[in-house]
Design a protein around this motif. Sequence first.
Motif, PDB file in Angstrom:
ATOM      1  N   UNK A   1      28.448  -0.041  -3.318  1.00 41.62           N
ATOM      2  CA  UNK A   1      27.101  -0.002  -3.043  1.00 41.62           C
ATOM      3  C   UNK A   1      25.936   1.788  -2.481  1.00 41.62           C
ATOM      4  N   UNK A   2      25.235   2.018  -2.698  1.00 43.26           N
ATOM      5  CA  UNK A   2      24.878   3.752  -2.144  1.00 43.26           C
ATOM      6  C   UNK A   2      24.933   3.258  -0.536  1.00 43.26           C
ATOM      7  N   UNK A   3      24.628   2.164  -0.127  1.00 34.19           N
ATOM      8  CA  UNK A   3      24.772   1.774   1.226  1.00 34.19           C
ATOM      9  C   UNK A   3      25.840   2.236   2.064  1.00 34.19           C
ATOM     10  N   UNK A   4      26.418   1.553   1.243  1.00 34.22           N
ATOM     11  CA  UNK A   4      27.619   1.812   1.845  1.00 34.22           C
ATOM     12  C   UNK A   4      28.693   3.777   1.374  1.00 34.22           C
ATOM     13  N   UNK A   5      28.337   4.448   0.734  1.00 29.09           N
ATOM     14  CA  UNK A   5      27.947   5.883   0.464  1.00 29.09           C
ATOM     15  C   UNK A   5      27.241   6.913   1.573  1.00 29.09           C
ATOM     16  N   UNK A   6      26.897   6.448   1.439  1.00 29.61           N
ATOM     17  CA  UNK A   6      25.572   7.116   2.921  1.00 29.61           C
ATOM     18  C   UNK A   6      26.112   6.853   4.335  1.00 29.61           C
TER      19      UNK A   6
ATOM     20  N   UNK B   1      40.286   0.617  10.586  1.00 32.82           N
ATOM     21  CA  UNK B   1      40.327  -0.100  12.239  1.00 32.82           C
ATOM     22  C   UNK B   1      40.392   1.435  12.774  1.00 32.82           C
ATOM     23  N   UNK B   2      41.186   1.773  12.895  1.00 36.60           N
ATOM     24  CA  UNK B   2      40.706   3.429  13.897  1.00 36.60           C
ATOM     25  C   UNK B   2      40.196   4.198  13.788  1.00 36.60           C
ATOM     26  N   UNK B   3      39.798   4.373  12.356  1.00 34.84           N
ATOM     27  CA  UNK B   3      38.579   5.163  11.842  1.00 34.84           C
ATOM     28  C   UNK B   3      37.399   4.857  12.736  1.00 34.84           C
ATOM     29  N   UNK B   4      37.423   3.534  13.238  1.00 29.12           N
ATOM     30  CA  UNK B   4      36.002   2.888  13.222  1.00 29.12           C
ATOM     31  C   UNK B   4      35.730   2.868  14.560  1.00 29.12           C
ATOM     32  N   UNK B   5      36.652   2.889  15.054  1.00 25.88           N
ATOM     33  CA  UNK B   5      37.013   2.786  16.837  1.00 25.88           C
ATOM     34  C   UNK B   5      36.611   4.353  16.755  1.00 25.88           C
ATOM     35  N   UNK B   6      36.860   5.189  16.209  1.00 28.84           N
ATOM     36  CA  UNK B   6      37.025   6.461  16.872  1.00 28.84           C
ATOM     37  C   UNK B   6      36.219   7.138  16.106  1.00 28.84           C
ATOM     38  N   UNK B   7      35.212   6.454  15.696  1.00 28.25           N
ATOM     39  CA  UNK B   7      33.368   7.017  15.561  1.00 28.25           C
ATOM     40  C   UNK B   7      33.846   7.827  14.218  1.00 28.25           C
ATOM     41  N   UNK B   8      34.316   8.528  13.180  1.00 27.92           N
ATOM     42  CA  UNK B   8      34.711   8.718  12.163  1.00 27.92           C
ATOM     43  C   UNK B   8      35.048   8.329  10.749  1.00 27.92           C
ATOM     44  N   UNK B   9      33.590   7.307  10.654  1.00 26.55           N
ATOM     45  CA  UNK B   9      33.206   6.861   9.652  1.00 26.55           C
ATOM     46  C   UNK B   9      32.930   7.614   8.445  1.00 26.55           C
ATOM     47  N   UNK B  10      33.115   8.976   7.659  1.00 27.35           N
ATOM     48  CA  UNK B  10      32.677   9.656   6.453  1.00 27.35           C
ATOM     49  C   UNK B  10      34.162   9.632   5.886  1.00 27.35           C
ATOM     50  N   UNK B  11      35.447   9.432   6.911  1.00 29.52           N
ATOM     51  CA  UNK B  11      36.656   9.827   6.540  1.00 29.52           C
ATOM     52  C   UNK B  11      37.340   7.378   6.514  1.00 29.52           C
ATOM     53  N   UNK B  12      36.137   6.701   5.937  1.00 29.62           N
ATOM     54  CA  UNK B  12      37.044   5.716   5.528  1.00 29.62           C
ATOM     55  C   UNK B  12      36.878   5.370   4.440  1.00 29.62           C
ATOM     56  N   UNK B  13      35.624   5.587   3.877  1.00 31.57           N
ATOM     57  CA  UNK B  13      35.971   6.008   2.077  1.00 31.57           C
ATOM     58  C   UNK B  13      36.949   6.369   1.328  1.00 31.57           C
ATOM     59  N   UNK B  14      37.390   7.095   2.348  1.00 31.88           N
ATOM     60  CA  UNK B  14      38.833   8.116   1.528  1.00 31.88           C
ATOM     61  C   UNK B  14      40.080   7.386   1.841  1.00 31.88           C
TER      62      UNK B  14
ATOM     63  N   UNK C   1      29.575   5.702   4.688  1.00 26.43           N
ATOM     64  CA  UNK C   1      31.797   5.591   4.752  1.00 26.43           C
ATOM     65  C   UNK C   1      32.043   6.685   3.653  1.00 26.43           C
ATOM     66  N   UNK C   2      31.234   7.030   3.099  1.00 25.61           N
ATOM     67  CA  UNK C   2      31.605   7.789   1.541  1.00 25.61           C
ATOM     68  C   UNK C   2      32.228   7.273   1.051  1.00 25.61           C
ATOM     69  N   UNK C   3      31.997   5.860   0.007  1.00 24.90           N
ATOM     70  CA  UNK C   3      32.455   5.294  -0.670  1.00 24.90           C
ATOM     71  C   UNK C   3      32.713   5.631  -2.007  1.00 24.90           C
ATOM     72  N   UNK C   4      31.919   6.472  -2.293  1.00 24.56           N
ATOM     73  CA  UNK C   4      32.039   7.107  -3.362  1.00 24.56           C
ATOM     74  C   UNK C   4      33.220   8.599  -3.693  1.00 24.56           C
ATOM     75  N   UNK C   5      32.124   9.147  -2.950  1.00 22.55           N
ATOM     76  CA  UNK C   5      32.456  10.635  -2.446  1.00 22.55           C
ATOM     77  C   UNK C   5      33.938  10.567  -2.722  1.00 22.55           C
ATOM     78  N   UNK C   6      34.529  10.334  -1.512  1.00 21.95           N
ATOM     79  CA  UNK C   6      36.170  10.074  -1.525  1.00 21.95           C
ATOM     80  C   UNK C   6      37.188   9.408  -1.896  1.00 21.95           C
ATOM     81  N   UNK C   7      36.481   9.006  -3.249  1.00 24.36           N
ATOM     82  CA  UNK C   7      37.031   8.428  -4.614  1.00 24.36           C
ATOM     83  C   UNK C   7      37.924   9.076  -4.882  1.00 24.36           C
ATOM     84  N   UNK C   8      37.870  10.805  -4.525  1.00 30.60           N
ATOM     85  CA  UNK C   8      39.283  11.649  -5.098  1.00 30.60           C
ATOM     86  C   UNK C   8      40.766  11.781  -4.369  1.00 30.60           C
ATOM     87  N   UNK C   9      42.101  12.155  -4.495  1.00 33.74           N
ATOM     88  CA  UNK C   9      42.990  11.354  -3.664  1.00 33.74           C
ATOM     89  C   UNK C   9      42.723  13.317  -2.916  1.00 33.74           C
TER      90      UNK C   9
END
Length: 505
Positions: free
Chosen positions: A232-237, A92-105, A239-247
């Motif tokens: 799903x691919x739309x979330x990867x583009x 929620x804080x990443x979303x409010x701060x407009x940092x969507x690419x951090x959300x998946x991680x 929010x990085x829900x696939x590439x953010x899978x690493x620790x």
Amino acid sequence: MSSADQAKIDPSPIDAKASWWHRPAGGREVLQVALPLVVSMLSVTVMTFVDRMFLNWSSSTAMAAAFAGSIVWWASLCLPMGICGYVNTFVSQYFGDDQPKQIGAAVWQGVWVAVAAGPLLLALVPLAPTIFAFAQHGVESTKQETVYFQILCYGSPAFLVATALGAFYGGLGKTWVVMIVDTSVVAVNLLLDYLWIFGHAGFPEMGIAGAAWATSVSLWLKVAIYAWLILQPKHESTYHTRTGIRVDRALFRRLMYYGLPSGVQMLLDVLGWTVFVLLVGRLGHIENTATTLAFSISSVAFMPIWGFGMATSILVGQKLGEDRDDLAARATSTVLWISIGYMALISVLYVLTPNVFLAGFFAENSDPPEVQQIIYSMAVNLLCFVAAYNLFDAVLMVYVSALKGAGDTRFILRVTIIMAILLASLSYLAVEELKLGIYWCWSLAIGWVWVMGVTFFFRYRTGKWRTMRVIETDHEPKVHDDEVENSAIEVVPEPVMIASEGADT
């Protein structure tokens, strides 16, 4: 420029003349986020209610055993669940701060916590007989409690993974997705309950064990649904829900810094109540069954407010991410008054129409009629005790949720340590030393909730939470995984520096 960035540069003042419904953080915005979560919590409440009712038709001992087994199982989950669930605040804080690419991680760091905790939870299976022998509920009750708990443990890893994955949609404010998933899984659980408890459609008649297997299977189904949705691919583009899978070690440490106190707080809170329930169960079969009924029915009040509390954390996190603490405060106030209104209504119903809630439990029952009547009368009285603390419980849950949405988890932990020890100690003193009856024990519960509610009300009113954040801000350089080795001394203190702006010295 995004709307979130624009709000930080030129935040619009709160319009005092705007209607309660249409204004920012007003009724409409709050209910859009909260109502799906309330429906989700109500669906879980209905599942628990029906599950206990089915078991009571079979045996009141089975119903009481399922309650004791589930509360100990819940206690075992609280520590890792508090961390996995705290992903909500990060999203929620990443979303409010407009940092969507951090959300998946952020979501996947929660999943890794769940994966790490899974083997530890499964290790509790062989320890179950020893755990429930402590309660001294009798040979048959102890046996059924043990079986129920052991089977639920096989669903523990799934519960934690689903909690972390569900935080993706919760933190974004897309709580309707959470509602659909939860209600669908609950429907499957209820069907499996009926088939497995009573032995229909080719299922074996397994009683309390069947109820536990129905829950475990449903939890793994929830994991499969969330994984399919999030990958799903739309979330990867976005929010990085696939590439953010690493620790991501820096983000993982940040999650642990804020989430671990939240998890310990939940653990201690539930442990205090668990000790209370187990000790009250020593008073006898009638007291144990009546307490189980009262707590089971109290979930009709508690679980929806928990949904409102989750919405509070989400909205506070989003508004603080936008640097709009004024709207965060308004959202909290809006949720509080809705919650108090609901609690007041349900409390009146508990006192005036208890049979509406209790009748289903006595439709079919193996206890003699005279025993059923005593249990019924005692349960009616205990519902009055529940009504006596409901409003303070609403205050407690909403303000704790607001503080968690900001990152004030360490203060919450300190208070909970003191109060959990106090509840467990006083319960032991009342039951084992002073030999007080069940109503004295429940009076302790009322006082405990009142003190907790007042404490967190005053903490919230100090306003310290307004300057807190759990994420990296525009004024703070982000540290990525490949930079950790050369900057470990700087990475670890980051959360401390952020939190210290609002924390006690």
